[in-house]
Design a protein around this motif. Sequence first.
Motif, PDB file in Angstrom:
ATOM      1  N   THR A 123     -10.473   0.687  -2.719  1.00 23.29           N
ATOM      2  CA  THR A 123      -9.426   1.354  -3.069  1.00 23.29           C
ATOM      3  C   THR A 123      -9.280   2.701  -2.630  1.00 23.29           C
ATOM      4  OG1 THR A 123      -8.189   1.875  -5.112  1.00 23.29           O
ATOM      5  CG2 THR A 123     -10.730   1.922  -4.926  1.00 23.29           C
ATOM      6  N   ASN A 124      -8.137   3.287  -2.419  1.00 23.80           N
ATOM      7  CA  ASN A 124      -7.889   4.498  -2.009  1.00 23.80           C
ATOM      8  C   ASN A 124      -8.156   5.492  -3.160  1.00 23.80           C
ATOM      9  OD1 ASN A 124      -5.182   4.645  -3.201  1.00 23.80           O
ATOM     10  ND2 ASN A 124      -4.780   3.707  -1.386  1.00 23.80           N
ATOM     11  N   GLU A 151      -3.441  -1.734  -1.006  1.00 24.18           N
ATOM     12  CA  GLU A 151      -4.186  -1.164  -2.073  1.00 24.18           C
ATOM     13  C   GLU A 151      -4.085  -2.038  -3.415  1.00 24.18           C
ATOM     14  OE1 GLU A 151      -6.017   0.883  -4.785  1.00 24.18           O
ATOM     15  OE2 GLU A 151      -6.028   1.500  -2.782  1.00 24.18           O
ATOM     16  N   CYS A 182       1.022  -1.193  -0.062  1.00 23.25           N
ATOM     17  CA  CYS A 182      -0.027   0.035   0.022  1.00 23.25           C
ATOM     18  C   CYS A 182       0.788   1.174   0.075  1.00 23.25           C
ATOM     19  CB  CYS A 182      -0.973   0.062   1.224  1.00 23.25           C
ATOM     20  SG  CYS A 182      -2.165   1.454   1.139  1.00 23.25           S
TER      21      CYS A 182
END
Length: 420
Positions: A236-237, A208, A128
């Motif tokens: 998801t970011n 992620e 991530c």
Amino acid sequence: MNKNKLIESRHFCILPFISSRIWHGAVVPCCINHEIAFGNSDKESLNDIYSNSNTVLRDFRKQLINGPELPASCNRCSFNEQTGAESHRTHANDNWKHIIDDIDFDREGNLKEFKIRLWDGIGYNNLCNLKCRMCHSFLSTTNREEEVKYSLPMKQISPEHKIQFEKFKDKLNPTAILISSFDDINKLYDFFIQHIDTTEDIKFEGGEPMMMEENYKLLELLIEHNRTDIVLRYCTNMTRLTLKNYDILKLWKHFKHVYVNVSLDAYDEQNYYIRNPANWSDIVTNIRKIQTECPHVDLTIYTTIQILNSFACTKLHKWCIDNKLKQSFVFLRHPTNMGLNALTVDYKNRVKEHWDNYKLTIDNTKDIDDFLQMMYADDTSENLSEFFKTMEERDVIRNEDMFKTFPELIDLKEQCDKRY
């Protein structure tokens, strides 16, 4: 056995009968229960883990069938249901009750044949690019890099993650950064293809997911096997949409049903503080790109409600309304020191008043009512001093200041200092 009556009971959950979840090597019941593991995907065959010879899994299913209560490790669903809110269990049972008669099992927890309908999170590793304040130590490589570099104690590991840490401590050692679920990723691909004909729904998460090549390869396998009718779900970011030569939008165009939860916890610089170093402009640009190039993709802003955004989140909620984006709240339970349950009674009342005033300006308030109700369901304020200590540790390292970003928490710190 009356299966329709069973699925309406207070002790049955359909997920361990139809789904798979792999979390950093731990094969667990679902995305919110990591307190019990059925096996370790890094050391055992997935076929063996999901067989009737696995007494841990069989006994777990047996209790779900016979009750009279949920297993102790299902405490998050129990907590929600006791407060009157919908739980992950009730939501799953409602979504999948139409196939209950197709599942052949006995009262001992044996399945005639295990068929995956739902991949309830395929965690290949913890890769991530963000180091979120509330993220547990082994959910992000950047968080782990920071902890290892500065010799920070792993204060953010929740009780259920501590259980997995102890169970797989040879894998999750104190200086581990990248935690992989498979010694050979081809084992997953082979198992995935075994169940590709029965799979209906897949949840991709991380770390992620947009940083993981495995996610893109699974989509290619689905396209190759003509399974573009499968429902795809992402957490998801939203900081990126490409990896190497892969473009997620080009792949999504093959699929009819794509649901994307965008992890945003506040507006602009406040979100940056919580989800460092998330760039607001990049996130908004990527959202707009999806809306333009893949209008069939269903977008929801997925917000973890906690102490940091307890007041600030109304601004994000208003932004979502103005931009015609749906928003969903998840109530943070762990780390315990960051959840709303850790607030003093005075601050809980302030939070409620703040949101009650805001609710007068909007229509649908159910999600808000749910987390406000859960806020009062437990008192963990003894952990409040730990919250400020942990935030200060990160502030020093990152050259940030929580009270400049969230000045509404200054009084809470004063209350904490006086009380503890």
